[in-house]
Design an enzyme around this catalytic site. Structure first.
Site, short mmCIF file in Angstrom:
data_model
loop_
_atom_site.label_atom_id
_atom_site.label_comp_id
_atom_site.label_asym_id
_atom_site.label_seq_id
_atom_site.Cartn_x
_atom_site.Cartn_y
_atom_site.Cartn_z
N ASN A 601 34.68 -116.13 9.58
CA ASN A 601 35.63 -117.41 9.90
C ASN A 601 35.31 -117.66 11.46
OD1 ASN A 601 37.87 -118.36 11.26
ND2 ASN A 601 39.25 -117.91 9.42
N THR A 604 38.42 -117.27 14.05
CA THR A 604 38.90 -116.04 14.52
C THR A 604 37.47 -115.08 15.20
OG1 THR A 604 38.49 -115.05 12.39
CG2 THR A 604 40.61 -115.79 12.73
N GLU A 675 33.03 -105.17 18.93
CA GLU A 675 32.74 -104.25 20.06
C GLU A 675 31.72 -105.13 21.22
OE1 GLU A 675 34.12 -101.41 20.27
OE2 GLU A 675 34.56 -100.75 18.36
#
Length: 708
Positions: A601, A604, A675
């Site tokens: 997505n 996001t 991360e």
């Protein structure tokens, strides 16, 4: 071409967005229970020693107080049950300032807080270890074998023969996680079964750790955590407050709520430790690396060990025949450090990528050209082939989009009014992994429409897990997203990996995708028919008029994945303005270019990267936890003095993704981005500050006093 009917790859809005903006999303403390009691922790005011006595008579008589729990009356707990940081009230020993030493349980939070202030404690104090600068002069070898010295070729000794050398020390300070939602728990017992409403990045990990510490079976513990208001690693491993809430509820025979205050967050749930990193680089005059040494000194708790792997990026980023990665540690009377967003990689990349920039300047070479010149054909740390590697493409595409060609190579020469302008670049990486996870899909047929429910004990830190799993199921089942509901955040659901280490999206999505394939196969078998074109599960439910059907899939990473080195990679570009009068630094533009496999997505995903950039800017310019050398407590105790970037601190941020197809790490080709978004960011900012000012700041944060 992408299939326009597919959901994966589209930037759809979060399916839980309405719940969040209307306040209906339930976080840890949002569960009203009848007869609720409220618990407040009280803490040690020394860093090392032993409790001599606790005076609680006044507190016990305070209105509303139900019970005061200390090491003198607490139930016995298993201190090796898997919780982090100790502080379980099992002993009078004190190992750090702010260690939990008791709990006040009262009818209201205000009564518990007031009573806690009435408690007096006498200590037998002993000499503490809180002076890191002094202790770091005599560090120790780590106990963990995985942190033994790693030497390739001639190691650091090859530095002597290098034509060009860079030797410099870089420092990163203690930082704290500080999610918007502090750690909090509601505990409810039903005879010998306990339900813990708690923000947990690893649902099943919290379950097993709580059970082991409470000396009960995992099936006697239920963790409920459908929404988490951020965690950044601090909610990955669970801390003492989780089990202490359960103990308090058991001892008073009522549901209990315990929420840490912002001040208590500083010494209750870990931190990112301070690191001193010595970088030694040797190269030819043409810019080929000959040797690279990365030596880290950190601190840990006096009774337990955790060390950030600061050399992880150094092991894999550049082709170099001789290298050394080493760690040394000093035990200190501070809470145990823990995983913090991009552990080791974010701090280590600051040192590595700053040193590479220093080498490029010494060689009078463009820092992008230097990085590309030393691009490794395979993983230098283990000789494995890359599953894919996008560093060069990230650098090249980012340079074009950012306007790198406008950069002035001579620092301190680009000035507009009182502002010095600078450009910086830095790279980063983070491993791409899939971990074992299971998922159940339940299908139902109602009024000729098929609905699906996905069940998995995953967690959503606010990153959009619900949404990407709905998108995955939509494509796998042949349904619109609006006909799919997702249930997660409950240990009663099928077990799953945690939202840690960038394994969440790949582990959860592949489990759901495998379950979609399996349920379609089972429906095909149930139909007893052959089809020229494989039908979807939704179509089979309708054609066979099946009211309800479900299946479970248990997914693992492909066996071949271990034969390759799989990572996400990025390139970060920063533009800064440094006021020559005040020394204030403003990041006016930042671009992150990331290669992270299939982007489930884009909306996001971009949000994740932007969040990493903001945190990286905070790491570079503002964030620092300062210890009071007299007592071992933190002088920074709130957002008034621990500075995180706000909207006015942030310029124009942008994120780009490389179109990468890499199906070696997992079937769907998904890599983590949670991360990698912070890795290399601080170095890009620091390198831009040097390009602007000609002043090399090797100790974070870069505050005005270091530039004036």
């Amino acid at each position: 071409m992408e299939d326009s009917n597919k959901s994966i790859g589209k930037g759809i809005n979060r399916i839980d967005g309405i719940l969040k903006i209307t306040g209906k999303a339930t976080y840890a403390t949002d569960y009203p229970k009848k007869n609720m009691a409220y618990a407040v922790l009280f803490k040690s005011t020394i860093a090392a020693g032993k409790i001599k006595s606790i005076g609680s008579t006044k507190a016990q008589k305070y209105p509303g107080v139900i019970k005061i729990i200390t090491h003198e009356n607490i139930l016995p707990l298993n201190t090796k049950g898997g919780l982090r940081g100790g502080a379980l009230l099992q002993s009078p020993e004190i190992t750090f300032h702010g260690q939990h030493i008791g709990i006040v349980v009262a009818e209201t939070f205000e009564q518990a807080t007031a009573a806690a202030h009435l408690i007096t404690v006498e200590y037998n104090q002993k000499e503490d270890k809180i002076d890191f600068d002094n202790l770091a002069k005599k560090p120790e070898m780590p106990k963990g074998k995985e942190l033994a010295d790693l030497v390739r070729g001639a190691g650091k000794s090859a530095l002597a023969d290098a034509e060009v050398k860079i030797e410099a020390s870089y420092e990163t300070p203690i930082e704290h996680h500080h999610p918007m939602e502090p750690h909090a728990t509601v505990a409810v017992w039903d005879v010998d079964q306990v339900t813990l409403y708690n923000g947990s990045q690893i649902i099943n990990g919290a379950q097993t750790a709580a059970a082991a510490t409470l000396n009960i079976k995992p099936e006697q513990v239920r963790i409920i955590s459908p929404f988490i208001g951020g965690g950044f690693g601090s909610k990955g491993g669970q801390w003492a407050n989780l089990v202490l809430t359960a103990v308090a509820a058991k001892m008073v025979g009522r549901p209990v709520k315990l929420a840490l205050t912002r001040q208590q967050m500083f010494n209750s749930v870990g931190l990112r430790q301070r690191n001193i990193q010595q970088l030694s680089i040797g190269a030819t005059k043409e810019g080929k690396l000959l040797t690279l040494a990365h030596e880290t000194i950190s601190h840990t708790a006096v009774d337990s060990e955790y060390i950030e792997p600061c050399g992880d990026c150094t092991k894999v980023m550049y082709e170099v025949p001789n290298s050394l990665i080493s760690y040394r540690v000093v035990p200190m009377n501070l809470i145990l450090p823990t995983y913090t967003r991009g552990p080791g990689k974010s701090t280590g990349s600051f040192a590595l990528e700053s040193a590479i920039d220093e080498l490029a300047y010494t060689l009078k070479m463009d820092p992008i050209e230097l990085r590309i010149k030393n691009e490794p054909a395979k993983d230098p740390s283990n000789g494995k082939p890359w599953s894919s590697r996008t560093t060069v493409k990230c650098l090249q595409e980012g340079a074009k989009a950012f306007g790198w060609a406008k950069r002035k190579s001579e620092p301190g020469t680009n000035k507009i009014g009182d502002d010095l302008i600078g450009y910086g670049v830095a790279c980063g990486t983070y491993p791409a992994r899939q971990r074992d996870s299971s998922a159940v899909i339940k299908l139902s047929l109602k009024n000729k429409l098929v609905y699906a429910t996905i069940e998995i004990a995953a967690s959503d830190l606010g990153t959009g897990t619900n949404t990407i799993l709905a998108q995955t199921a939509a494509d796998g089942l042949g349904l619109p997203v609006k006909q799919i509901s997702v249930k997660l955040g409950d240990s009663d659901l099928p077990p799953a990996a945690g939202s840690v280490g960038s394994v969440g999206a790949s582990s959860f999505a592949n489990a759901v995708n495998d379950a979609c394939t399996k349920i379609t196969d089972e429906l095909l078998a149930k139909s007893g028919k052959q089809f020229f074109v494989r039908p979807t599960a939704a179509a089979l439910m309708i054609s066979e008029n099946i009211a309800d059907f479900q299946t479970r899939s248990d997914s693992k990473a492909p066996a071949e994945a271990e034969k390759y080195s799989a990572h996400s990679f990025n390139a970060n570009f920063a533009e800064v303005r440094v006021n020559s009068v005040t020394g204030m630094v403003k990041v006016t533009r930042f671009l992150a270019v990331t290669g992270a496999g299939k982007i489930l997505n884009p909306k996001t995903a971009r949000s994740q990267i932007i969040g990493g950039i903001v945190w990286g800017i905070g790491m570079a310019l503002t964030e620092e936890s300062i210890i009071d050398p007299r007592y071992g407590n933190f002088a920074t105790r709130s957002f008034a003095d621990y500075h995180v970037p706000t909207n006015l601190d942030i310029g124009d941020l942008d994120a780009m993704f490389i179109n990468e197809k890499d199906f070696i790490p997992n079937k769907m080709g998904v890599k983590g981005i949670g991360e990698v978004g912070i890795v290399g960011v601080a170095a890009a900012v620091a390198n831009a500050v040097f390009n602007a000012t000609a002043k090399r700041v090797r100790s974070l944060p870069i505050t005005p006093d270091k530039l004036l």
